[in-house]
Design a protein around this motif. Structure first.
Motif, mmCIF file in Angstrom:
data_model
loop_
_atom_site.group_PDB
_atom_site.id
_atom_site.type_symbol
_atom_site.label_atom_id
_atom_site.label_comp_id
_atom_site.label_asym_id
_atom_site.label_seq_id
_atom_site.Cartn_x
_atom_site.Cartn_y
_atom_site.Cartn_z
ATOM 1 N N ASP A 184 39.841 43.485 31.015
ATOM 2 C CA ASP A 184 38.563 43.748 30.341
ATOM 3 C C ASP A 184 38.476 42.975 29.034
ATOM 4 N N MET A 185 39.575 42.463 28.540
ATOM 5 C CA MET A 185 39.550 41.638 27.340
ATOM 6 C C MET A 185 39.287 40.164 27.675
ATOM 7 N N TYR A 186 39.243 39.852 28.961
ATOM 8 C CA TYR A 186 38.904 38.488 29.378
ATOM 9 C C TYR A 186 37.422 38.231 29.147
ATOM 10 N N GLU A 206 39.947 27.483 39.902
ATOM 11 C CA GLU A 206 40.611 28.466 40.748
ATOM 12 C C GLU A 206 41.265 29.568 39.924
ATOM 13 N N ALA A 207 41.951 29.182 38.843
ATOM 14 C CA ALA A 207 42.653 30.184 38.035
ATOM 15 C C ALA A 207 41.681 31.148 37.369
ATOM 16 N N THR A 208 40.617 30.621 36.792
ATOM 17 C CA THR A 208 39.644 31.505 36.135
ATOM 18 C C THR A 208 38.852 32.303 37.151
ATOM 19 N N LEU A 209 38.666 31.754 38.357
ATOM 20 C CA LEU A 209 37.981 32.513 39.409
ATOM 21 C C LEU A 209 38.800 33.738 39.782
ATOM 22 N N GLU A 210 40.118 33.590 39.867
ATOM 23 C CA GLU A 210 40.977 34.734 40.185
ATOM 24 C C GLU A 210 40.893 35.796 39.093
ATOM 25 N N LYS A 211 40.864 35.368 37.841
ATOM 26 C CA LYS A 211 40.751 36.321 36.736
ATOM 27 C C LYS A 211 39.403 37.029 36.762
ATOM 28 N N PHE A 227 36.187 42.010 37.870
ATOM 29 C CA PHE A 227 35.137 42.773 38.540
ATOM 30 C C PHE A 227 35.701 43.818 39.493
ATOM 31 N N ASP A 228 36.867 43.592 40.066
ATOM 32 C CA ASP A 228 37.507 44.643 40.861
ATOM 33 C C ASP A 228 37.818 45.848 39.965
ATOM 34 N N ASP A 229 38.397 45.566 38.794
ATOM 35 C CA ASP A 229 38.700 46.648 37.857
ATOM 36 C C ASP A 229 37.426 47.321 37.356
ATOM 37 N N MET A 230 36.399 46.518 37.114
ATOM 38 C CA MET A 230 35.160 47.070 36.585
ATOM 39 C C MET A 230 34.478 47.965 37.608
#
Length: 255
Positions: free
Chosen positions: A90-92, A116-121, A126-129
């Motif tokens: 959530d700090m991302y 790719e790396a930022t897409l995974e983050k 959004f999964d956590d959200m």
């Protein structure tokens, strides 16, 4: 109750373009700004603390990146910084919430994906959200989440959508995420509850309003109990403060 939300692409630039003079004319009860690109100590000038409002900021800790703000006429009972994800994702992005008696209003800047790396983050965020939104939907409290969500839901929300089916922000898994939020968990896109037009956009990835394809990524998303309390919605098209346009929503509510 009126809420104005805007992603500003840097609050100093937006202020120079007349943002705060315009906001003073909007009769808003709550104002949510995203993408301030400024540290809180850089916002000690009176222009960033409008008369008649309590001012709250959550910066990124890094100059020129992220940051959100909430201005509210009524003093909140509490201010919440972040969503408290166990993953820390959530700090991302950035999230700031004002809690009132029975209502919480959040200002959200969702993370963007450039590779790719930022897409995974972004996917993890959004999964956590979604888990967080599902949990709070069970509370005896109404929620309004205002912000730059970094993705569009339907074809009507992306100009020339055929050209963007593989573009981050309109990928199939992102559309499914919003489908689940609206159809399974019970939240609603406030603007779409009252405006059905297909040419309503809030953001131009080109960086210039009206140049290239427009997207509607700036939304006020409300919990189930507020679906029928939405009175009016508009995208303010006659102003130019950033690559985004303000979203104004009126609710049959008081804080």
């Amino acid at each position: 109750m009126r809420i104005v939300s805007l992603s500003v692409d840097g609050v100093h630039q937006a202020a120079q373009r007349g943002l705060y003079e315009w906001l003073a004319e909007q009769d808003a009860d709550i104002i949510c700004l995203q993408d301030l690109r400024a540290l809180e100590p850089q916002l000690d000038h009176p222009v960033f603390h409008p008369d008649g409002y309590y001012s709250y900021f959550f910066d990124s800790g890094t100059p020129h990146e992220n940051g959100v703000a909430i201005y509210t006429r009524s003093q909140p009972k509490a201010i919440i910084f972040g969503m408290g994800f166990a993953s820390g994702e959530d700090m991302y992005g950035r999230y700031l919430q004002a809690d009132f008696e029975r209502l919480s209003v959040g200002s959200l800047l969702a993370p963007t994906a450039t590779g790719e790396a930022t897409l995974e983050k972004k996917v993890q965020f959004f999964d956590d959200m979604q888990a967080h939104l599902h949990k709070v939907s069970r509370k005896r409290r109404d929620f309004i989440f205002c912000g730059n969500w970094g993705m569009a839901h339907r074809r009507a929300d992306v100009q020339n959508w055929q050209d963007h089916q593989d573009t981050p922000g309109f990928m199939r898994h992102e559309q499914r995420w919003l489908d689940q939020l609206f159809n399974e968990i019970g939240y609603a896109d406030a603007f779409r509850r009252v405006v059905k037009d297909t040419d309503e956009f809030t953001w131009w990835p080109s960086g210039t309003l009206g140049e290239g394809d427009g997207w509607r990524t700036d939304m006020q998303i409300v919990s189930h109990g507020l679906k029928n309390r939405i009175e009016y919605g508009a995208i303010n098209k006659n102003v130019n403060f950033s690559s985004h346009l303000p979203v104004t929503m009126d609710y049959d509510l008081e804080v």
